[in-house]
Design a protein around this motif. Sequence first.
Motif, PDB file in Angstrom:
ATOM      1  N   GLN A 293      -5.122  12.482 -15.430  1.00 48.65           N
ATOM      2  CA  GLN A 293      -5.465  12.220 -14.032  1.00 48.65           C
ATOM      3  C   GLN A 293      -6.354  10.986 -13.918  1.00 48.65           C
ATOM      4  OE1 GLN A 293      -4.278  13.963 -11.285  1.00 48.65           O
ATOM      5  NE2 GLN A 293      -5.127  12.203 -10.237  1.00 48.65           N
ATOM      6  N   SER A 294      -7.274  10.817 -14.858  1.00 45.25           N
ATOM      7  CA  SER A 294      -8.146   9.637 -14.857  1.00 45.25           C
ATOM      8  C   SER A 294      -7.342   8.362 -15.027  1.00 45.25           C
ATOM      9  CB  SER A 294      -9.188   9.734 -15.976  1.00 45.25           C
ATOM     10  OG  SER A 294     -10.041  10.825 -15.749  1.00 45.25           O
ATOM     11  N   VAL A 295      -6.353   8.396 -15.904  1.00 41.47           N
ATOM     12  CA  VAL A 295      -5.508   7.224 -16.115  1.00 41.47           C
ATOM     13  C   VAL A 295      -4.711   6.903 -14.857  1.00 41.47           C
ATOM     14  CG1 VAL A 295      -3.531   6.343 -17.425  1.00 41.47           C
ATOM     15  CG2 VAL A 295      -5.360   7.542 -18.609  1.00 41.47           C
ATOM     16  N   VAL A 296      -4.146   7.922 -14.237  1.00 42.82           N
ATOM     17  CA  VAL A 296      -3.368   7.718 -13.005  1.00 42.82           C
ATOM     18  C   VAL A 296      -4.263   7.165 -11.901  1.00 42.82           C
ATOM     19  CG1 VAL A 296      -2.128   8.932 -11.165  1.00 42.82           C
ATOM     20  CG2 VAL A 296      -1.610   9.420 -13.561  1.00 42.82           C
ATOM     21  N   ASN A 297      -5.458   7.689 -11.776  1.00 42.41           N
ATOM     22  CA  ASN A 297      -6.395   7.182 -10.768  1.00 42.41           C
ATOM     23  C   ASN A 297      -6.737   5.720 -11.035  1.00 42.41           C
ATOM     24  OD1 ASN A 297      -6.434   9.634  -9.468  1.00 42.41           O
ATOM     25  ND2 ASN A 297      -8.346  10.328 -10.411  1.00 42.41           N
ATOM     26  N   GLY A 298      -6.878   5.356 -12.304  1.00 43.67           N
ATOM     27  CA  GLY A 298      -7.152   3.968 -12.661  1.00 43.67           C
ATOM     28  C   GLY A 298      -6.012   3.043 -12.286  1.00 43.67           C
ATOM     29  N   TRP A 299      -4.774   3.507 -12.522  1.00 41.70           N
ATOM     30  CA  TRP A 299      -3.621   2.696 -12.125  1.00 41.70           C
ATOM     31  C   TRP A 299      -3.611   2.467 -10.618  1.00 41.70           C
ATOM     32  CZ3 TRP A 299       0.404   6.090 -15.131  1.00 41.70           C
ATOM     33  CH2 TRP A 299       0.339   5.793 -16.498  1.00 41.70           C
ATOM     34  N   TYR A 300      -3.876   3.527  -9.877  1.00 42.93           N
ATOM     35  CA  TYR A 300      -3.872   3.431  -8.409  1.00 42.93           C
ATOM     36  C   TYR A 300      -4.985   2.493  -7.934  1.00 42.93           C
ATOM     37  CZ  TYR A 300      -3.589   5.012  -3.536  1.00 42.93           C
ATOM     38  OH  TYR A 300      -3.443   5.071  -2.170  1.00 42.93           O
ATOM     39  N   ALA A 301      -6.161   2.606  -8.544  1.00 43.36           N
ATOM     40  CA  ALA A 301      -7.273   1.721  -8.178  1.00 43.36           C
ATOM     41  C   ALA A 301      -6.918   0.262  -8.463  1.00 43.36           C
ATOM     42  CB  ALA A 301      -8.532   2.121  -8.934  1.00 43.36           C
ATOM     43  N   ASN A 302      -6.220   0.001  -9.567  1.00 45.59           N
ATOM     44  CA  ASN A 302      -5.811  -1.372  -9.880  1.00 45.59           C
ATOM     45  C   ASN A 302      -4.829  -1.911  -8.847  1.00 45.59           C
ATOM     46  OD1 ASN A 302      -7.382  -1.557 -12.169  1.00 45.59           O
ATOM     47  ND2 ASN A 302      -5.750  -0.978 -13.565  1.00 45.59           N
ATOM     48  N   GLU A 303      -3.892  -1.090  -8.425  1.00 51.69           N
ATOM     49  CA  GLU A 303      -2.927  -1.528  -7.420  1.00 51.69           C
ATOM     50  C   GLU A 303      -3.611  -1.808  -6.083  1.00 51.69           C
ATOM     51  OE1 GLU A 303       0.325   1.223  -7.259  1.00 51.69           O
ATOM     52  OE2 GLU A 303       0.696   1.044  -9.413  1.00 51.69           O
ATOM     53  N   LEU A 304      -4.568  -0.958  -5.718  1.00 53.22           N
ATOM     54  CA  LEU A 304      -5.310  -1.188  -4.474  1.00 53.22           C
ATOM     55  C   LEU A 304      -6.165  -2.446  -4.576  1.00 53.22           C
ATOM     56  CD1 LEU A 304      -6.452   2.418  -3.486  1.00 53.22           C
ATOM     57  CD2 LEU A 304      -4.519   1.104  -2.604  1.00 53.22           C
ATOM     58  N   ALA A 305      -6.734  -2.700  -5.747  1.00 53.48           N
ATOM     59  CA  ALA A 305      -7.566  -3.890  -5.942  1.00 53.48           C
ATOM     60  C   ALA A 305      -6.740  -5.164  -5.771  1.00 53.48           C
ATOM     61  CB  ALA A 305      -8.230  -3.852  -7.307  1.00 53.48           C
ATOM     62  N   LEU A 306      -5.490  -5.138  -6.214  1.00 54.94           N
ATOM     63  CA  LEU A 306      -4.629  -6.314  -6.045  1.00 54.94           C
ATOM     64  C   LEU A 306      -4.380  -6.606  -4.558  1.00 54.94           C
ATOM     65  CD1 LEU A 306      -1.998  -5.756  -8.879  1.00 54.94           C
ATOM     66  CD2 LEU A 306      -3.796  -7.491  -8.795  1.00 54.94           C
TER      67      LEU A 306
ATOM     68  N   ASN B 237       1.582   6.574  -6.856  1.00 54.44           N
ATOM     69  CA  ASN B 237       0.443   7.417  -7.217  1.00 54.44           C
ATOM     70  C   ASN B 237       0.799   8.897  -7.077  1.00 54.44           C
ATOM     71  OD1 ASN B 237      -2.373   7.915  -7.895  1.00 54.44           O
ATOM     72  ND2 ASN B 237      -2.614   8.489  -5.750  1.00 54.44           N
ATOM     73  N   GLU B 238       1.494   9.238  -6.015  1.00 51.93           N
ATOM     74  CA  GLU B 238       1.898  10.631  -5.804  1.00 51.93           C
ATOM     75  C   GLU B 238       2.838  11.106  -6.916  1.00 51.93           C
ATOM     76  OE1 GLU B 238       1.859  14.309  -4.270  1.00 51.93           O
ATOM     77  OE2 GLU B 238       0.627  12.635  -3.563  1.00 51.93           O
ATOM     78  N   LEU B 239       3.781  10.264  -7.283  1.00 53.05           N
ATOM     79  CA  LEU B 239       4.704  10.616  -8.371  1.00 53.05           C
ATOM     80  C   LEU B 239       3.958  10.778  -9.699  1.00 53.05           C
ATOM     81  CD1 LEU B 239       7.719   8.299  -7.523  1.00 53.05           C
ATOM     82  CD2 LEU B 239       7.564  10.770  -7.191  1.00 53.05           C
ATOM     83  N   ASN B 240       3.035   9.867  -9.959  1.00 48.11           N
ATOM     84  CA  ASN B 240       2.255   9.953 -11.200  1.00 48.11           C
ATOM     85  C   ASN B 240       1.354  11.186 -11.210  1.00 48.11           C
ATOM     86  OD1 ASN B 240       3.355   7.646 -12.346  1.00 48.11           O
ATOM     87  ND2 ASN B 240       1.777   6.306 -11.508  1.00 48.11           N
TER      88      ASN B 240
ATOM     89  N   LEU C 182       0.827  -1.209   0.000  1.00 46.77           N
ATOM     90  CA  LEU C 182       0.000   0.000   0.000  1.00 46.77           C
ATOM     91  C   LEU C 182       0.862   1.259   0.000  1.00 46.77           C
ATOM     92  CD1 LEU C 182      -2.807  -1.056   2.500  1.00 46.77           C
ATOM     93  CD2 LEU C 182      -3.040  -0.720   0.036  1.00 46.77           C
ATOM     94  N   ASP C 183       1.945   1.234   0.761  1.00 39.62           N
ATOM     95  CA  ASP C 183       2.854   2.386   0.781  1.00 39.62           C
ATOM     96  C   ASP C 183       3.487   2.609  -0.589  1.00 39.62           C
ATOM     97  OD1 ASP C 183       2.304   2.821   3.447  1.00 39.62           O
ATOM     98  OD2 ASP C 183       4.129   1.822   4.176  1.00 39.62           O
ATOM     99  N   ALA C 184       3.914   1.533  -1.236  1.00 43.44           N
ATOM    100  CA  ALA C 184       4.519   1.647  -2.566  1.00 43.44           C
ATOM    101  C   ALA C 184       3.512   2.183  -3.573  1.00 43.44           C
ATOM    102  CB  ALA C 184       5.055   0.293  -3.017  1.00 43.44           C
TER     103      ALA C 184
END
Length: 113
Positions: free
Chosen positions: A53-66, A40-43, A33-35
């Motif tokens: 921003q939508s793409v970055v949010n999607g990447w973050y949501a995918n990482e959280l879903a994992l 996400n902050e860097l992106n 979660l920290d990583a």
Amino acid sequence: MGTLLALLLIITWVGGAPNRDDVGAPYDWTSQLDAAAVENELNNRATERAPQQSVVNGWYANELALVQASQNTYMAASSARNGNLLVLIGLGIAGELIIRGAERAQRTRTAAA
């Protein structure tokens, strides 16, 4: 009977533990979660417009879903192990009651004879 039950409880406890390679472990989730938050902050700093921003949010949501999937799998495996242990304890108590009842009935027959 008690030794067999103890052996079954140990086997169930060890054998039913969630496999760390399959589901991860609670201490891994914090670092994951920290990583994800750092990435996400860097992106977010590199975005300039709403579509980015939508793409970055999607990447973050995918990482959280994992991470959430890993947590859910771990919890399901732990719940299954706990259920198996509860069944074995119930069988042990039922067996103890049956054995005591049989001994009591035999003593009653012996005393009556």
